[in-house]
Design an enzyme around this catalytic site. Structure first.
Site, short mmCIF file in Angstrom:
data_model
loop_
_atom_site.label_atom_id
_atom_site.label_comp_id
_atom_site.label_asym_id
_atom_site.label_seq_id
_atom_site.Cartn_x
_atom_site.Cartn_y
_atom_site.Cartn_z
N HIS A 13 4.36 7.31 -6.84
CA HIS A 13 4.54 5.88 -6.53
C HIS A 13 5.59 5.33 -7.51
CE1 HIS A 13 3.30 1.60 -6.45
NE2 HIS A 13 2.74 1.88 -5.30
N ASP A 71 -2.36 9.41 -12.56
CA ASP A 71 -2.43 8.15 -11.82
C ASP A 71 -3.51 8.33 -10.76
OD1 ASP A 71 -2.16 6.25 -9.83
OD2 ASP A 71 0.01 6.50 -9.59
N GLN A 76 -5.37 6.25 -6.11
CA GLN A 76 -5.85 6.60 -4.76
C GLN A 76 -6.96 7.63 -4.79
OE1 GLN A 76 -4.93 5.05 -2.04
NE2 GLN A 76 -3.16 3.93 -2.80
N LYS A 78 -8.36 -1.32 -5.32
CA LYS A 78 -8.45 -0.24 -4.32
C LYS A 78 -9.86 0.36 -4.33
CE LYS A 78 -3.59 0.82 -5.00
NZ LYS A 78 -2.83 0.36 -3.84
N CYS A 102 6.21 2.30 -1.32
CA CYS A 102 6.58 2.39 -2.76
C CYS A 102 6.80 3.84 -3.19
CB CYS A 102 5.56 1.73 -3.66
SG CYS A 102 5.43 -0.04 -3.41
N1 PMP Z 1 -0.12 4.55 -7.89
C1 PMP Z 1 -0.52 4.77 -6.64
C2 PMP Z 1 -0.71 6.17 -6.17
C3 PMP Z 1 -0.73 3.68 -5.80
O1 PMP Z 1 -1.13 3.90 -4.53
C4 PMP Z 1 -0.53 2.38 -6.27
C5 PMP Z 1 -0.74 1.18 -5.37
N2 PMP Z 1 -0.20 1.30 -4.09
C6 PMP Z 1 -0.13 2.21 -7.59
C7 PMP Z 1 0.06 3.31 -8.37
C8 PMP Z 1 0.09 0.85 -8.16
O2 PMP Z 1 -1.11 0.16 -8.21
P1 PMP Z 1 -1.14 -1.40 -8.57
O3 PMP Z 1 -0.12 -2.05 -7.69
O4 PMP Z 1 -2.54 -1.80 -8.24
O5 PMP Z 1 -0.83 -1.52 -10.01
#
Ligand code: PMP
Length: 412
Positions: free
Chosen positions: A129, A206, A209, A232, A370
């Site tokens: 991401h 990270d 998910q 999430k 993203c």
């Molecule tokens: N890493 C992953 C794999 C994500 O899916 C996301 C959110 N789409 C993020 C990081 C970023 O999370 P946040 O916007 O809640 O900080």
């Protein structure tokens, strides 16, 4: 999977716990299939946050008065509950942040400034991401370090030989996604951590998910940092968690200054608070912590065995239903996946398919999610992504499939 073998939970009762699942869009009830973007909140979380604001609201840590003590106990109690969820007893290792993004920025700024220099590599993968790419780019620009990007296969798995090459070339840190938000791939993080540690390389995972879909024990994994976002995991937005090994967190400088992160302030110099407060400057998101703890209690009540069984069924059913429609191309066919299905419909643009689904009340995500470098690697502009949670039903998937069929006919 035969629905008869599914766990004995009453889907209607369970769905009734989530008021937003009854929302009307256009003239129908939403089929909410955008859980990887953010999950809906159970009544238990909404009520707990309301109760905090209705009868417990006070600032934490600083007050001698009763309400401040109630708020502090709830806030620090939440930290213990969140720690236990990750398999962590030492609450000093649980740092509260605004989310995954802020957690990674914290490590990049604080750990990175201490350890990165020209010639040092930060290893990431093509499926990260943006929030696990850009913070590293920023700190690399500042320190002269470089990003080493590990390749992803056409199926959407990490090219393990390339990962081994990246480690062999010399790495200062590995920063990898546990579960891809775009592909659903579950990465072999246990093995990746073991191999990195074999060379003395620390690893950040990270887990944004991963935590909604299965149990994570960071001590068993052995990772050095692990982060996720509350929203999430059925908790409030604007809140998240960074787990860091005490030894590493102790060695790292604060990254933001302000109230609460200090022990003593003097114009001649300041000493810092003990962990985790050293990394938590300013009034925190108190309701965020309390709400996340309530979300975790809810998830524990449903149970990951149930969650995984329901989601495995939904994943298989989605692939089956969409697979029956001509011209569907699945993006991300890894062997180990969570309930995320990314796809393209013939030559149509994902946005057009998403717009047609929207008019039918089916909420999916379209675009690059993203993960622009991953889209470039796969040679596509984006995907349509349906991401399922345990409160979704086969009925939601039927509506998705009927909508995709209609979109395919309208757009061809
Ligand atoms: N890493 C992953 C794999 C994500 O899916 C996301 C959110 N789409 C993020 C990081 C970023 O999370 P946040 O916007 O809640 O900080």
């Amino acid at each position: 999977m035969d629905p008869a073998t599914l766990p004995r939970i009453d889907p209607d009762t369970l769905r009734a716990d989530f008021p937003a699942l009854s929302t009307h869009v256009y003239d129908t009830t939403v089929a909410y299939l955008d859980n990887a973007a953010t999950a809906q909140k159970p009544r238990a979380v909404i009520d707990r946050i309301s109760r905090y604001y209705e009868s417990e609201n006070a600032n934490v840590h600083r007050g001698v008065h009763a309400m401040s003590q109630v708020a502090t106990n709830a806030y620090e109690g939440a930290r213990a509950g969140i720690g236990a969820f990750l398999g962590v007893d030492d609450v000093g290792e649980i740092v509260f942040t605004r989310g995954t993004t802020e957690a990674i920025n914290l490590v990049a700024s604080s750990w990175g400034r201490l350890h990165l220099h020209p010639g040092a590599n930060v290893v990431v993968t093509e499926m990260e991401h943006h929030s696990n790419i850009v913070p590293w780019q920023l700190i690399c620009q500042e320190t002269g370090a470089s990003l080493r990007v590990v390749r992803v296969t056409d199926e959407g798995e990490i090219d393990y030989e390339d990962y081994e090459r990246a480690l062999a070339e010399g790495a200062a840190l590995v920063s990898i996604v546990h579960v891809s938000n775009t592909l659903g791939t579950i990465n072999p993080v246990e093995r990746m951590i073991d191999d990195a540690h074999g060379l003395g390389v620390p690893v950040l995972v990270d887990g944004a998910q991963a935590v909604p879909h299965g149990p994570v024990d960071v001590k068993a994994l052995g990772c050095d940092f692990y982060c996720f976002s509350s929203h999430k995991l059925f908790g409030p937005t604007g809140f998240g968690v960074l787990y860091g090994r005490r030894e590493l967190l102790e060695s790292m400088p604060p990254w933001q200054g302000g109230g609460d992160m200090i022990e003593e302030v003097d114009f001649d110099g300041t000493t810092y608070n003990h962990l985790p407060h050293k990394f938590e400057a300013g009034t925190p998101h108190i309701a965020g912590a309390i709400g996340l703890a309530a979300a975790i209690a809810y998830v524990r009540g449903v149970g990951f065995d149930t969650i995984q069984q329901v989601e495995a069924d939904l994943l298989a059913y989605t692939v089956e239903r969409l697979g029956d429609i001509g011209g569907i191309r699945f993006v991300g066919t890894a062997r180990r996946k969570t309930s995320v299905v990314s796809f393209l419909v013939g030559e149509t643009h994902p946005y057009d398919v998403g717009s047609i689904l929207d008019r039918l009340g089916v909420a999916v995500r379209t675009g690059h999610h993203c993960t622009q470098p991953l889209m470039k690697r796969l040679g596509i502009p984006g995907t349509v992504r349906a991401s399922m949670s345990f409160y979704n039903t086969r009925g939601d998937i039927d509506r998705l499939a009927e909508g995709v069929e209609r979109a395919a006919a309208m757009l061809s």
